[in-house]
Each structure stands twice: as C-alpha cells, then as structure tokens.
Design an enzyme around this catalytic site. Structure first.
Site, PDB file in Angstrom:
ATOM      1  N   GLU A  65      -1.503  -9.369   3.091  1.00 54.74           N
ATOM      2  CA  GLU A  65      -1.513  -9.957   4.436  1.00 54.74           C
ATOM      3  C   GLU A  65      -2.897 -10.417   4.868  1.00 54.74           C
ATOM      4  OE1 GLU A  65      -1.881  -5.426   5.253  1.00 54.74           O
ATOM      5  OE2 GLU A  65      -1.044  -6.778   3.740  1.00 54.74           O
ATOM      6  N   HIS A  79      -3.353  -5.319  -0.145  1.00 49.94           N
ATOM      7  CA  HIS A  79      -2.903  -5.833   1.153  1.00 49.94           C
ATOM      8  C   HIS A  79      -2.895  -7.363   1.142  1.00 49.94           C
ATOM      9  CE1 HIS A  79      -2.895  -2.081   3.583  1.00 49.94           C
ATOM     10  NE2 HIS A  79      -3.742  -1.677   2.645  1.00 49.94           N
ATOM     11  N   CYS A 128       0.839  -1.197   0.000  1.00 49.15           N
ATOM     12  CA  CYS A 128       0.000   0.000   0.000  1.00 49.15           C
ATOM     13  C   CYS A 128       0.880   1.256   0.000  1.00 49.15           C
ATOM     14  CB  CYS A 128      -0.967  -0.031   1.179  1.00 49.15           C
ATOM     15  SG  CYS A 128      -2.356   1.113   1.014  1.00 49.15           S
TER      16      CYS A 128
END
Length: 545
Positions: free
Chosen positions: A517, A515, A379
């Site tokens: 994750e 993102h 990001c």
C-alpha cells in the site's frame, strides 16, 4: 541553483487538510516541470510515530529508506513523483534529541543551550538539508497556530525566511471559513483572528487558503484580503469536494500556481493536469462496484489504515469499479462468528501488532480459503494466513507466532533471533549479522517464483517493496507447510526470508510480508491491489450466476 520555500501553516482548528493542500499544490508545480518536494515538521515530542498508537495517531507511513513517518507523507507520495525519505519528516522529539546529544558531546563549548538559537538553528539546518537540489520545497508545520508546541517551528521558519531572502520564501496559511446556517453566510472573523495570531509571531502570510464546505464568495475573499493584508488573488477558496484528487484542479483554476511562479520569478510552462483529469474521470464513471471487507483491530480510526484504503480505491480505478470498504473488527469475528463475513466480494487483512483480535483474523483467513473468496493478507495478514494453513491443512495443531504464544509447539512465525536450526539449536543473530536486527524497515528486494500468480501480476521477476515488521516465517517449519500445498511465491533477495505466499488451488489467495500500500498511487495503482480488486469483481460475477 536557488531553492524556494513555501511554509504551510494552519489556523482556527486542526484537521483542515494542510497535507492535502500542500500535496495538491506540489502536484501542480510538478506538472509545470519543477523539481518539488514536501517536508512535514511535527510538534509532538515523540522521536517518530513508530511507537504511537494507530488509534490515536493514524497509520505510520514507511519511506523507502526505512523511516517511520507521519501519514501525511503518504499523501505527498500519492500526489507527486518524488519519493520521501527520513529527511522529509522530523519531530520536536528528534530535534531535541539531536541537540541534547551535541550538548553532551560538548559541541556547544559550554554555552547555555536554549530554544533560540540552538533548537531553531537545528530546525533550520534540517529544512535546508531536506530542500537541497529542489526548485520548490513545501514545508508543512503540524498543529495549529497558537499551539505552544509549534512555537519553535514557527520561530525557525520566520528566521529562515529572512536568512534565505523573502524573494525565495512564501507563507501559505490554511484557515477555516465556517458557514452559519442561521445567518445564511460564511464568517471571516476566525480567519482574521488566526492571521492576527500569526502576525504576533512575526509572520505575515502571503497566501490564504480558505477552507469551507462551500465556495467562499468573491466579496468575502475581498474582505479577508483587506483585513489580513493579502492580495485578493492570493486568497484562495478551497471548498469540500467528493474526491481529494480534484484539489489540484481547484487550486489551479484560481491561479495559485501562477501567483507562486511569479513571486519566485520562475519561468516554467503551464501545468498539464491531464493525468489527474483521467483519475477524476475514472473515479466518477465506474462500470460496477465491489464490496471488500477489511478485518482489522484499529477500525475505529480509519486513518490507521489510510494507505490501504487509498490503495484499494486505486485498484478500483484500474478496474473501473467503485470499491466499497466494509471495516470489520476482528474481535467481532471472534464473538459473533464468520457469519458477519458473508456477502463480501473479497477479504483483506492488513498489518498490526499484538494478540488482541488475532484469532478472529485466523478464522477470517480460513473462511476466505475454504469458501474461495479472494484474499489479500498484508504483513500480519500473511502471518495469520500461514498460521491458519499450518493448523488446518498441514496438521500442525496449535501452530502460532511467538509474538502471541512464546512457547507454542509449532512456532511457524517467530523473531529471526528465535529460529532454531535442524538440530534444535537457537540461531543467534544480532543487528550486526547479515540479516540485521529484529525490525525490518524500508525498501528491500524480493525474488518472485516463475510459476506464481504474483509473477504474472507484477510482470517482473524481481520487485522492491517496503517492510515494517519484526516477525518472519520460520524456515525450519516451512517444509511441512509447503508439502501440504502452500506455495512460497516470493523470497527476499538473499533467498532467506519468505515474502509472499499463495494457495494454488484457490481463485485468488495472496499474502505478503511487505506493505504494498505504501507504493500505490492514484495515477499508477499497484499490481497487487489492481489484481485483488479484479478478483473481487470476478468473484461477484460468479456468485451472481
């Protein structure tokens, strides 16, 4: 199909681990072939955590459908296969907002709108909607029993248990059983008082999860069962462990899932936890270790980066290495210089908002690029990498993002509403245009370039990843940056927005606007994090020669 509900509450103190306990139990039930989901009811008045400070609240977990939710939903997705959605998390603020809108529309036909029945009915409706189509739904109530903010939720689940029938509802209460070194024993009185508080609300717990730094002895569990009116086999010891992924096995070993299945009259096979046993084995038997520096601005609360930290650990599992994470304040890079980045095997810059510490992140990206250190930008971590490359390689002095310097000469990152076309005209876009509003949230497609590193890592040409950002790479200035050697490795499904960049003549330099994750799990990992940790391990070996 009948849906069964397990309502999870906490007592004595906060941060006992209700989310981990609920997720671990859900993992066991899922391993028995049941269709399971988890909900989180948060008592704060914010409509969602999207605008809350990460230092105060921790990370905002984004679901596939774009909901900004509590970080506990990240735990849920890492433990079970079911994907969370906006139906899995709601707050006091959201409930009151919906009820007040109905009142303004006249939906209540002039009635006096009250906590009971209007607020409690709204809570019950959302719990039932979120549970549709599932065998078992775990509903975690945020906060601690006794908090004034939690009372409407506790009243709602008390009523709901009556509505659906007690044969389809269980109350599971987490409580602290502290060990007093001076006395040489654990103390059960806090648990007794916590259950008494719950009883005063009208809820008799069916299961007690006793949190302690050690196993709670059988005689103490029997004492708790006697004073709290709970069967002995339903008093479960949940001691501190060195890995949260051991919790499913810990709960199963005490027969918690058997007790629940019997109470709900569910005929299902024994749980197969072999996948979790494999995770635990890999975690306990690494072949090496690496140190990865994470340069951010919210490092005083590691929970602000909870999913990133977990994803790095998952990457370590896939490479059989322990990942040591060094948290570095980006402002320290500004004041002390890049010397503090030495001796790292890789560098990661996660997402964030605001100008504070940005120049330190830009300096970090430059250090990683110029010194051939593996780099993963997420990001804002991609945006600072692009700004750094534009400034120092593409000759675009003082390039920046309009988030930080609105009138900069080279706005290489900007709101999509601020882009200018090749004639210098501002491109006007609104929430009704094809590109949507200024905030991109949730899962979106990305097309990968055939010659890119990420194409090899993912093993696919089209991927779906989750987003949470307002600013984008400015396509009008992209040609000059690409001409200087930066590779655009991924674009959005409509080929409009830059999703991934790479530095081709670097051992491993990848940055993404999304993102990754949020979709990493201990059992499956994630291609980017697995590749990143592998690159860190290889860098360490090169440096050792």
């Amino acid at each position: 199909m009948t849906t069964n509900y397990i309502f999870v509450t906490g007592g004595v103190v906060s941060s006992l681990g209700k989310g981990i306990a609920a997720a671990s139990l859900a993992a066991i039930l899922e391993a028995r072939g049941l269709n399971v989901t988890i909900m989180k009811l948060d008592p704060y008045i914010n409509v969602d955590p999207g605008t809350m400070s990460p230092i105060q609240h921790g990370e905002v977990f984004v679901t596939e459908d774009g909901a900004e939710t509590d970080l506990d939903l990240g735990h849920y997705e890492r433990f079970i296969r079911t994907k969370m959605s906006r139906r899995n998390n709601f707050t006091t603020g959201r409930i009151y907002s919906d009820v007040l809108r109905k009142e303004r529309r006249g939906d209540y036909l002039g009635a006096t709108v009250q906590v009971i029945p209007h607020i409690t009915n709204a809570i019950k409706e959302r719990v039932l909607e979120g549970g549709e189509g599932h065998d078992v739904v775990l509903v975690e109530i945020g906060g601690t029993v006794g908090d004034i903010e939690s009372l409407p939720f506790l009243e709602a689940i008390r009523q709901l248990a009556v509505d659906i029938g007690r044969e389809h509802a269980l109350f599971m209460h987490l409580t602290l059983v502290p060990y007093l070194a001076a006395a040489g024993e654990v103390k059960t009185k806090p648990t007794q008082h916590s259950v008494k508080e719950l009883l005063s609300i009208g809820i008799q717990p069916d299961i007690l999860i006793c949190r302690s730094d050690r196993a709670v002895p059988a005689n103490e569990r029997a004492k708790i069962a006697l004073f709290c009116n709970v069967p002995e086999k339903a008093v479960i010891s949940m001691k501190d462990v060195d890995s949260i992924y051991k919790i499913p096995g810990l709960l199963k070993s005490q027969g918690l899932d058997d007790y629940i299945c019997k109470r709900f009259s569910l005929n299902c096979p024994e749980a197969n936890l072999s996948e979790w046993e494999q995770v635990i084995y890999e975690e306990a038997n690494p072949a090496g270790e690496v140190t990865i520096g994470m340069v951010g601005k919210y490092i005083e609360l590691p929970d602000a980066y909870k999913s990133v930290i977990e994803a790095l650990k998952h990457g370590g599992l896939k490479n059989r290495v322990t990942v040591n994470i060094k948290l570095i304040d980006s402002q320290d890079v500004e004041t002390r210089g890049v010397e503090i980045l030495k001796d790292l095997d890789a560098i990661l810059i996660p997402g964030g908002f605001g100008y504070r510490g940005v120049e330190g992140k830009i300096a970090t990206a430059r250090y990683a690029r110029e010194n051939n250190i593996p780099y993963l930008g997420i990001c804002l971590g991609m945006q600072v990498a692009l700004i750094e490359f534009a400034r120092n390689v593409a000759g675009m002095d003082n390039a920046n993002s309009t988030e930080f310097v609105p009138d900069c000469k080279y706005p290489v990152v900007a709101l999509i509403t601020e882009w200018r076309d090749e004639d210098g005209n501002v491109e006007v876009r609104s929430e009704k245009s094809d590109l949507g509003g200024t905030m991109r949230l949730g899962a979106q497609q990305c097309q990968l370039s055939d010659d890119s590193l990420v194409r090899q890592l993912y093993g696919a040409s089209t991927i779906v990843e989750r987003h949470r950002h307002r600013y984008e790479v400015n396509n009008m200035l992209l040609k000059q940056i690409e001409a200087a050697g930066l590779r655009v490795a991924g674009r959005s499904g409509d080929d409009q927005l830059v999703e991934i960049i790479e530095v081709p003549n670097h051992p491993w330099f990848v940055a993404c606007q999304f993102h990754p994750e949020f979709t990493s799990t201990p059992r499956d990992g994630h291609p980017l994090f697995a590749g990143f940790v592998k690159a860190a391990n290889e860098h360490q070996k090169r440096q050792a020669k």
